[in-house]
Scaffold this motif. Structure first.
Motif, short mmCIF file in Angstrom:
data_model
loop_
_atom_site.label_atom_id
_atom_site.label_comp_id
_atom_site.label_asym_id
_atom_site.label_seq_id
_atom_site.Cartn_x
_atom_site.Cartn_y
_atom_site.Cartn_z
N ASP A 193 0.83 -1.21 0.00
CA ASP A 193 0.00 0.00 0.00
C ASP A 193 0.86 1.25 0.00
O ASP A 193 0.54 2.23 -0.66
CB ASP A 193 -0.92 0.03 1.24
CG ASP A 193 -2.00 -1.04 1.17
OD1 ASP A 193 -2.22 -1.57 0.07
OD2 ASP A 193 -2.59 -1.36 2.22
N LYS A 194 1.93 1.22 0.77
CA LYS A 194 2.74 2.43 0.92
C LYS A 194 3.57 2.72 -0.33
O LYS A 194 3.69 3.87 -0.73
CB LYS A 194 3.65 2.28 2.14
CG LYS A 194 4.34 3.57 2.49
CD LYS A 194 4.95 3.55 3.85
CE LYS A 194 5.60 4.89 4.13
NZ LYS A 194 6.30 4.94 5.40
N TYR A 195 4.15 1.68 -0.92
CA TYR A 195 4.99 1.90 -2.11
C TYR A 195 4.30 1.31 -3.33
O TYR A 195 3.56 2.00 -3.99
CB TYR A 195 6.38 1.31 -1.88
CG TYR A 195 7.11 2.01 -0.75
CD1 TYR A 195 7.64 3.27 -0.94
CD2 TYR A 195 7.25 1.42 0.50
CE1 TYR A 195 8.29 3.95 0.09
CE2 TYR A 195 7.89 2.08 1.53
CZ TYR A 195 8.41 3.34 1.33
OH TYR A 195 9.03 4.01 2.34
N ASN A 196 4.55 0.06 -3.60
CA ASN A 196 3.85 -0.59 -4.72
C ASN A 196 3.93 -2.12 -4.55
O ASN A 196 4.50 -2.61 -3.58
CB ASN A 196 4.40 -0.14 -6.07
CG ASN A 196 5.91 -0.32 -6.18
OD1 ASN A 196 6.48 -1.15 -5.48
ND2 ASN A 196 6.53 0.45 -7.04
N MET A 219 9.37 -0.82 -11.81
CA MET A 219 8.60 -0.49 -10.61
C MET A 219 9.36 0.47 -9.70
O MET A 219 8.83 0.94 -8.70
CB MET A 219 8.24 -1.76 -9.83
CG MET A 219 7.20 -2.61 -10.50
SD MET A 219 5.74 -1.67 -10.91
CE MET A 219 4.62 -2.27 -9.70
N LEU A 234 14.77 -1.49 -4.28
CA LEU A 234 13.60 -1.69 -3.41
C LEU A 234 14.02 -2.06 -1.99
O LEU A 234 13.41 -1.62 -1.02
CB LEU A 234 12.70 -2.78 -4.00
CG LEU A 234 11.85 -2.35 -5.19
CD1 LEU A 234 11.25 -3.56 -5.89
CD2 LEU A 234 10.75 -1.39 -4.77
N ILE A 258 14.88 0.96 -0.27
CA ILE A 258 13.67 1.71 0.10
C ILE A 258 13.08 1.14 1.38
O ILE A 258 12.73 1.87 2.31
CB ILE A 258 12.63 1.67 -1.05
CG1 ILE A 258 13.10 2.53 -2.22
CG2 ILE A 258 11.26 2.14 -0.57
CD1 ILE A 258 12.24 2.43 -3.46
#
Lengths: 303, 558
Positions: free
Chosen positions: B266-269, B316, B351, B354
């Motif tokens: 939800d926050k990133y992808n 992404m 990612l 992140i």
């Protein structure tokens, strides 16, 4: 007015904070001290000079002709009250403080204030910090942001609509820079430095004339902090670049801001009628309010 | 324990086991630890029925017992675990999870054990009728059982499990004291208790899986192979006589992990969610229950190699002109497969970075060696998910301004009214009203700081703060009440159509649906819709219960 008197008056008028006796003597070396003192006394008697005291030092300030005309119409009490109000500047003065400083009875102060107000020489304002206090200041002076509350207040009240609108604009601006435009599903890497900062947002607001009020960087940061607490944006520490070192040295970090993806998640508890039920506290297995007889449940199930 | 919680437990027990078991359990819930006589006198149920009800509850690990010497006789006391009863509500989620991970055979075994509370594998085989099946079917059954045991979906039931924990510890303490020649000093007593808790912790941490045994397998090996080959020739088999029970604590780990992965999706992808899922999957073997605060170490390369092939990572994450990722691109030798591999690796590293730098602090780097070693902080994850859940509840129930106030308090700890109003940018009067509203509902609290020694209320600072325990209690009361109401409403809806439901279940009607009138069919359809809605709402509320309370490491030790 004699030559010496004129010279003293001009000298005092030129310095807004007043002049000392020694400085007058320096400026008039050929005049004996007695002449100067007599001249000063005459000017004081005529109301063209006024005495100011700072510590043990005495200063003489020249009173302009306009001011003299103004003061000429006032009584001694009114003059005293007016002087204190004038000294309070754009911060204003509260009646209780005025009473302490002037040692005048309340009735005299009230009468003087009423007279000065009727002549439109002073005005009363309300402070956002102390809404019940009436502060007095000169009519020509605009109240400080401490009293008005800054750009967020209109007529001493917080302008929530203005704040909301500005916050929405800021959020949209941050959102536009938070995700790659060609693919909104993508995210930027953790080292990305292109997220907007408060300075950039301030520039965006100024350039697009979103606000008529002049907003400082601190005001923008207040707004962004509010958005952070709304869970709409996230504060990101700047990357370790040269600029960071500079800003860190001055003790101020230029934070970047990233918009959070808006999730439309509902709370499971408020999804059912019980989560918002006004009589939930009285609901039980027995009695008149029970889940079996609940009208809210019937409506929810038939929806 | 909350009144609403007790009521919900009673409803769940009535739904699953009937009114007698409910009455017996209700007495223990209401009065706490009770002996058989006490239960009989409080329930007006026949002693034989009480014994039977207790046997059912013990069989399902809902009641534990302990013996205590009372004068010349030994009295047996029974205690009940509300926490375990509440898990009955989550059965559907557990079954779906087991089916997803263990397939249909695993699900059949798991369901049989769950329905019977505690069961030996031989009995499960008998119940499911695998004895009469062909060899491949039997093999499938054995593999499914072995996997269930190895991955701790089910755990061996030992006599120790049915003894109340507090009593067990007291008994161990008494045994230790007996060994001493003199009564223990305070220091010695502390040492004894420390030793017992260390022993408990050691037992919890053990890697040994009880109930498994090695079995020689004849697969044509000539015996000349090395040790590794010999190991493959030994198959792990489950002891047929060993009783097993469902290990709910372990299943909660999988449910929690799903929520953590969803948080990042939800926050990133989706790609960030897939990577988090990989990290969580790698941490699963070393994570026993939600009690574990930190996962084991995982190297970056190991994580990246284990990302499922179907996870879409490319396109992404925007790496742009990042120097580190540029180096990876330089390693590309130009071939298309290699370019794809490099791109995927680049995206995975980006990612991972992140996730590591996310403000929640759930993923952290424990070692910088190589590309780094990563760990998951489950305690932080539990707090993050709990806070997110509470924030959504406050936002929905009270509004955005209240949610803002709560976040301000969470960040700044204790604040006075004026500072809250300034920080949250709202009028002081409005702020006060909302704070009182939140305070009434139990979501914020005040603390008094006296300015003078006389503690005069007019000379007092009143600071507002968040008390997480109180907040959780307020939310839990609502959840328990909500689930209870749903169960009651569901039973009312079914009762009002009881005759129709009975008719629809009649053999002749099942065989020929035309025996039902159109209006009756419509009514049955309405009932099915209502039940579906109510069940979905109950499951969602239960997932909220999981996030708010069950996944917290302190709660998992219950």
């Amino acid at each position: 007015m004699g030559d010496v008197d004129g010279a003293i008056y001009n000298l005092a008028l030129g310095l807004p904070n007043g002049v000392e006796m020694a400085a007058i003597q320096e400026q008039l070396p050929q005049s004996p001290l007695e002449t100067i003192v007599n001249g000063v006394n005459r000017l004081l008697k005529d109301g063209k000079l006024e005495l100011l005291q700072s510590g043990n030092k005495v200063y003489y300030r020249g009173v302009s002709s306009d001011e003299m005309k103004l003061m000429g119409a006032m009584s001694e009490d009114e003059k005293l009250v007016y002087k204190h109000i004038e000294n309070s500047g754009n911060e204003g003065i509260w009646v209780r403080i005025l009473k302490q400083l002037t040692n005048l009875p309340q009735t005299v102060i009230t009468r003087s204030l009423r007279a000065l107000e009727s002549q439109v020489l002073i005005k009363s304002v309300k402070s956002v910090k102390h809404p019940t206090r009436k502060l007095y200041m000169l009519t020509s002076v605009s109240p400080s942001s401490e009293i008005t509350g800054g750009p967020w207040y209109t007529d001493q009240e917080m302008d929530t609509d203005f704040i909301e609108q500005l916050a929405r604009q800021c959020h949209q601006f941050i959102y536009a820079y938070s995700y790659p435009r060609h693919n909104p599903e993508m995210v930027y890497s953790a080292n990305h430095t292109g997220y907007p900062t408060a300075t950039q947002i301030k520039r965006f607001i100024a350039e697009n004339r979103i606000s008529n009020v002049d907003l400082s960087l601190d005001n923008i940061e207040e707004l962004l902090t509010m958005l952070v607490y709304d869970g709409k944006i996230e504060r990101i520490a700047p990357a370790l670049d040269a600029d960071m070192g500079l800003s860190a040295r001055f003790g101020k970090t230029d934070w970047m801001y990233r918009a959070q993806r808006i999730s439309s998640k509902d709370s499971p508890l408020t999804d059912i009628p019980c989560g918002r039920c006004p009589v939930a506290n009285r609901c039980s297995n027995t009695g008149s309010i029970t889940p079996a007889k609940c009208e809210y449940f019937s409506q929810w199930l038939s929806f | 324990m909350y009144t609403q919680q007790a009521e919900l437990c009673k409803l769940l027990l009535r739904e699953r086991f009937g009114p007698i078991v409910e009455a017996v359990a209700a007495a223990i819930i209401r009065d706490g630890r009770l002996a058989l006589g006490g239960i009989v006198s409080r329930t007006s149920v026949a002693p034989l029925n009480v014994r039977q009800a207790l046997a059912v509850l013990i069989q399902h690990s809902l009641v534990t017992h302990a013996q205590s010497k009372e004068g010349p006789r030994m009295a047996t006391y029974y205690s009940i675990s509300l926490h375990r009863i509440l898990r009955l509500q989550r059965v559907g989620l557990y079954l779906a999870l087991v089916e997803e991970r263990m397939g249909k055979e695993g699900l059949a075994v798991f369901r049989t054990i769950m329905l019977n509370g505690c069961m030996a594998i031989g009995c499960v085989r008998e119940v499911l009728g695998f004895k009469q099946l062909s060899a491949p079917a039997k093999q499938k059954f054995n593999t499914a059982v072995a996997r269930l045991v190895r991955e701790r979906f089910i755990s061996a039931a030992t006599p120790k499990d049915s003894i109340t924990k507090a009593d067990r510890i007291m008994q161990e303490e008494a045994r230790e004291i007996e060994k001493l020649e003199m009564p223990p000093t305070a220091k010695e007593l502390v040492k004894i208790r420390q030793r017992i808790s260390e022993r408990e912790e050691e037992e919890y941490q053990t890697e040994e899986v009880v109930g498994m045994k090695r079995q020689a397998r004849d697969d044509g090996n000539d015996g000349l192979g090395g040790a590794s080959k010999q190991r493959t020739a030994e198959a792990e088999a489950v002891d047929e006589k060993q009783c097993f029970r469902v290990y709910y604590g372990r299943l909660d780990v999988f449910l929690r992990n799903k929520q953590i992965a969803n948080y990042f999706s939800d926050k990133y992808n989706e790609a960030a969610g897939a990577l988090m899922k990989t990290l969580l999957r790698l941490s699963e073997p070393s994570t026993k229950t939600c009690r574990d605060k930190i996962s084991g170490k995982m190297t970056a390369n190991h994580i990246i190699q284990n990302i499922p092939q179907d996870a879409q990572l490319e396109d992404m994450v925007e790496t742009g002109g990042d120097m580190f990722f540029q180096k990876l691109t330089d390693a590309d030798d130009g071939s298309s497969s290699n370019a794809q591999r490099v791109n995927r690796g680049k995206a995975a590293f980006a990612l991972l970075d992140i996730l590591r730098r996310d403000s929640s602090g759930i993923v952290f780097k424990s070692d910088e060696r190589g590309a780094g070693e990563f760990r998951i902080n489950f305690e932080r994850a539990a707090v993050t998910l709990r806070d997110q859940c509470l924030d959504t509840l406050i936002l929905e129930k009270f509004g955005s301004l209240e949610a803002r106030i709560v976040r301000v308090l969470r960040d700044k700890q204790k604040l006075d009214e004026k500072t809250i109003a300034t920080t949250a940018m709202m009028p002081a009067v409005q702020c006060r009203e909302r704070l009182h509203e939140l305070s009434l509902a139990g979501f914020v609290d005040t603390v008094e700081i006296p300015r003078t020694a006389d503690r005069n209320p007019s000379r007092m600072f009143y600071l507002w703060y968040l008390n997480p325990t109180k907040q959780v209690s307020a939310a839990l009361r609502g959840i328990f009440q909500g689930i209870s109401n749903i169960i009651q409403r569901s039973s009312k809806e079914a009762n009002s159509r009881a005759a129709l439901v009975a008719k629809s279940k009649r053999e002749d009607v099942v065989a020929d649906h035309s025996l039902l009138a159109d209006a009756e069919k419509k009514e049955l359809k309405t009932l099915a819709g209502i039940r579906r809605n109510l069940d979905a709402a109950a499951v969602r509320l239960d997932s909220m219960l999981l996030l708010i309370d069950d996944i917290a490491p302190c709660s998992a030790t219950r």
